[in-house]
Design an enzyme around this catalytic site. Structure first.
Site, PDB file in Angstrom:
ATOM      1  N   ASP A 147       0.852  -1.185   0.000  1.00 20.85           N
ATOM      2  CA  ASP A 147       0.000   0.000   0.000  1.00 20.85           C
ATOM      3  C   ASP A 147       0.886   1.232   0.000  1.00 20.85           C
ATOM      4  O   ASP A 147       1.961   1.254   0.615  1.00 20.85           O
ATOM      5  CB  ASP A 147      -0.961  -0.003   1.184  1.00 20.85           C
ATOM      6  CG  ASP A 147      -0.280   0.117   2.528  1.00 20.85           C
ATOM      7  OD1 ASP A 147      -0.131   1.246   3.031  1.00 20.85           O
ATOM      8  OD2 ASP A 147       0.091  -0.934   3.091  1.00 20.85           O
ATOM      9  N   ASP A 186      -9.175   3.253   6.828  1.00 26.84           N
ATOM     10  CA  ASP A 186      -7.961   3.219   7.655  1.00 26.84           C
ATOM     11  C   ASP A 186      -8.301   3.892   8.981  1.00 26.84           C
ATOM     12  O   ASP A 186      -8.428   5.118   9.068  1.00 26.84           O
ATOM     13  CB  ASP A 186      -6.837   3.955   6.922  1.00 26.84           C
ATOM     14  CG  ASP A 186      -5.494   3.839   7.642  1.00 26.84           C
ATOM     15  OD1 ASP A 186      -5.490   3.589   8.848  1.00 26.84           O
ATOM     16  OD2 ASP A 186      -4.452   4.023   6.988  1.00 26.84           O
ATOM     17  N   GLU A 221      -7.103   4.160  12.815  1.00 26.95           N
ATOM     18  CA  GLU A 221      -5.955   3.811  13.650  1.00 26.95           C
ATOM     19  C   GLU A 221      -5.536   4.987  14.525  1.00 26.95           C
ATOM     20  O   GLU A 221      -6.257   5.974  14.673  1.00 26.95           O
ATOM     21  CB  GLU A 221      -4.800   3.372  12.755  1.00 26.95           C
ATOM     22  CG  GLU A 221      -4.403   4.439  11.714  1.00 26.95           C
ATOM     23  CD  GLU A 221      -3.132   4.089  10.977  1.00 26.95           C
ATOM     24  OE1 GLU A 221      -2.100   3.937  11.662  1.00 26.95           O
ATOM     25  OE2 GLU A 221      -3.177   3.959   9.724  1.00 26.95           O
TER      26      GLU A 221
END
Length: 757
Positions: A10, A99, A101
């Site tokens: 990624d 995403d 986090e």
């Protein structure tokens, strides 16, 4: 580098120039590219990275970096889709990624905005709700739930390891200090394993290095839009097998996180007993387990299960669950690889009208396919029956939910709305009808069939905490009567018989006759507003010689409601109505004997109106042995005619369980006279009229009649052309139950707590 799976990478704006040929030569076969952050940033290299990875032959997708305290999940999902975060089922586009986090700007204020602590200064409940908002919006916009990229320790710390995300594929980030094939723990409340693992941020690939947890064909399947290879959330594996233990009551089965299988026996009231383990560890090899009905034709309900790699297994039910029997035989494989293509597999009962239970599947593109039952335990021929079902985040079968005799299908959309699709009986689905809102609070919905013994299809729902709620089906009609209203204060206990009549005094309003123990008969005129006026005595002493008084409507054919009375000697007498109650008329003529000795064999006599559809009013009688007998009216009473034909038995033994049998008129609005019966436990049962003199299949319509010691058909007391009931409580008060004609409803009653697993 892990030694299993398919390698990938990624990248973001930090890698503006990627040599994609080099990455391919190193073994990378998929790539994720950062598209957006919050709703303020777009990766300037996104287009070149996204297209460059595709040009070299990689399967690629886009990811969004969430800043949850900046704006709502829905806002950021829309921003993501508008700037590259879409998805198509072309075989080389990976599903979009959230995403979620550590806060990269922890403790910082940028352009006047304070980003907060590592959890963005948000509570676990707020963060959990934010993810659902993002996910539901993504599914609505793209047809796919997003992959969740996260770190286990951060997810557990900031979100509290919530359940209910098992249908979101997991991309876990964990960087081991030495080479290993172990990614470490995952958030166990929702996942047992991961779909992807980001194992390094320092090579060997550009950006971050990842591995797909499966083979290349499964990666392609994942990209195409079908089920990921990893099992979905085991905390949500509730299965409705129907009657699994052979006691005639619908049961539940649940798979626990540790792979064990548990059985919960239904008690026939919509509740389920304590769990019994019927399967040791190993059921986590399946990502789908479903009740399929009697799939092999042996009279016992069975199970089907799909393994992660796509094979299909049949477990024949034995009809017995005990200390020595699990309720099923050894599994047999009935489908080779390929079943992983479906994101939903459902046992829908007989869906095509051939009297064999069928199997329904959904592809990621929304197509529905029906596999006809063969009564052998194996799926039969397949055909596509509908399309467009990708708009639902869950679909589930309902056993004849609308009361038309065919099994149906329901779907829940991400916005929480619930939709019913009625089946024509030949697997042709009618246009959907919205039957509820707010159903997004549940993890899963499961049709149980009739779980509470009222002959209507029910369903259960379980929430993220594991609680299960029961919803009683109503066949998409209300229960026939509004809430009761008091129409008479204390004092009605002085009567030992109450008889509702049609218009007894000629004013076109239903009335009431009441008898006192001293043998006097009293008349109460209906007001037309659901109540009765002042009473007057219309019968002198002598009525105590009768042990039954029956309102029969116009029995003699002269257009005026009549009254039938049974003598204690078993004779039957007709009092023809005069149509007037005044100073010179008590409302009835001199009695005519229409039945010789013998009518005392009946423990109940009921006037049921025109029960066989011939335009004449009829009588039903119940004998002491529980049998039910029908006397068709002739509409003629004279010297040679008693007003009825010979008896026909229309009910076998069993009617003795009722303490009241009532002829209420047309309760369900279908134009036919119906029958009501009350059990001593206070439940009221409707037997719809068939127009033939035989009662139809019963359904329970209420559980609250125990407090009433007298119940009578009140005819049209509210003057709305719908028959009503009148009942007396034990305290002597009088109540009306206004009829509704069973108006259309959403099809279920409010939830009741059933069992917490």
């Amino acid at each position: 580098m892990p030694t299993f799976g398919i390698q990938g990478l990624d990248v973001s704006g930090h890698q503006p120039s990627v040599d994609w040929q080099q990455q391919w030569n190193m073994g990378a076969r998929f790539a994720y590219v950062k598209a957006t952050e919050g709703n303020y940033y777009k990766n300037p290299s996104y287009s070149s990275q996204y297209q460059g990875s595709r040009n070299i032959g990689m399967i690629r997708g886009a990811y969004h970096f969430a800043i949850p305290n900046w704006s709502s999940g829905a806002d950021q999902a829309r921003y993501f889709v508008q700037n590259g975060g879409g998805w198509t089922a072309d075989g080389y586009t990976m599903p979009p990624v959230l995403d979620f986090e550590f806060n990269p700007y922890e403790g910082r204020t940028i352009n006047g905005f304070y980003f907060g602590n590592t959890c963005y200064n948000m509570s676990p409940a707020q963060l959990t709700s934010w993810v659902r908002d993002f996910g539901n919006t993504m599914q609505a916009l793209t047809g796919r739930l997003p992959v969740i990229y996260t770190n286990t320790s951060w997810w557990n710390q900031c979100l509290g390891n919530p359940a209910g995300f098992g249908d979101y594929p997991l991309w876990v980030a964990a960087y081991p200090s030495s080479p290993t094939n172990n990614a470490g723990p995952v958030p166990t409340a929702s996942w047992s394993t991961y779909s992807m693992w980001q194992y390094s941020s320092t090579g060997p690939f550009a950006g971050d290095s990842n591995v797909w947890n499966g083979d290349y064909s499964q990666l392609k399947t994942f990209a195409t839009g079908f089920a990921p290879p990893a099992p979905t959330d085991r905390t949500r594996k509730l299965v409705s097998p129907g009657d699994f233990d052979g006691d005639g009551k619908a049961d539940l089965i649940k798979r626990e996180r540790d792979g064990t299988l548990w059985f919960y026996a239904g008690d026939g009231t919509g509740k389920f007993g304590s769990g019994r383990k019927i399967g040791d560890f190993g059921w986590d090899a399946f990502d789908r387990i479903l009740g399929i009905g009697d799939f092999n034709g042996d009279g016992k309900n069975d199970l089907l299960a799909r393994k992660i790699e796509g094979s299909l297994w049949f477990y024949a039910g034995t009809g017995a669950v005990s200390a020595t029997s699990t309720g099923y035989a050894r599994g047999v494989k009935v489908g080779d690889f390929g079943w992983e293509a479906f994101d939903s597999i459902l046992g829908v009962g007989d869906f095509d009208g051939d009297l064999k239970p069928d199997l329904l599947t959904r592809l990621g593109n929304g197509d529905l396919h029906l596999y006809s039952g063969t009564a052998t335990g194996k799926p039969g021929q397949v055909r596509k029956i509908d399309f467009g079902w990708q708009v639902f985040n869950q679909i589930f079968p309902l056993r004849d939910f609308d009361g038309d005799g065919t099994n149906d299908l329901a779907g829940r959309k991400p916005d929480g709305t619930l939709w019913l699709y009625s089946n024509s009986g030949s697997a042709v689905l009618k246009n959907g009808r919205q039957i509820g809102t707010g159903w997004d609070i549940y993890d899963s919905l499961i049709g149980t069939g009739d779980a509470n013994g009222d002959s209507m299809a029910d369903f259960v729902a379980n929430d993220p905490a594991g609680a299960v709620y029961f919803y009683a089906g109503t066949a998409m009609k209300d229960l026939g009567y509004e809430a009761p209203r008091k129409i008479g204060n204390f004092g009605w206990e002085v009567f030992d018989a109450l008889v509702g009549t049609q218009d007894f005094n000629g004013d076109a309003v239903a009335d009431l006759l009441a008898r006192k123990p001293d043998g006097t008969l009293w008349f109460y005129p209906g007001t037309g507003t659901g109540a009765y006026g002042a009473g007057r005595r219309v019968g002198e002493f002598g009525w105590e010689t009768f042990n039954a008084l029956i309102g029969v409507g116009d029995f003699s054919g002269d257009g005026k409601p009549d009254l039938i009375a049974r003598g204690k000697d078993g004779t039957l007498w007709l009092y023809t109505g005069t149509g007037s109650v005044n100073s010179t008329s008590n409302g009835y003529s001199a009695p005519i004997r229409i039945g010789n000795f013998g009518w005392n064999v009946f423990t109940a006599l009921t006037g049921v109106g025109d029960y066989n559809g011939d335009g004449k009013n009829d009588i039903l009688g119940r004998m002491g042995d529980g049998s039910l007998w029908f006397y068709a009216g002739t509409g003629r009473v004279d010297a040679s005619n008693t007003g009825y034909r010979g008896a026909v038995r229309v009910g076998e033994f069993g009617w003795e369980i009722f303490d009241r049998i009532i002829g209420p008129g047309d309760v369900n609005g279908d134009g036919r006279a119906d029958l009501l019966a009350r059990k001593p436990d206070g439940t009221m049962w409707l037997y719809p009229g068939t127009g033939s003199g035989y009662p139809g299949s019963s359904r329970r319509i209420s559980t609250e009649w125990m407090a009433f010691d007298a119940i009578t058909a009140a005819s049209n007391l509210t003057a709305d052309a719908i028959p009503d009931l009148v009942a007396r409580r034990n305290d002597g008060s009088l109540w009306i139950f206004p009829g509704t004609g069973m108006r259309p409803t959403e099809g279920y009653l409010g939830r009741s707590f059933a069992v917490s697993f």
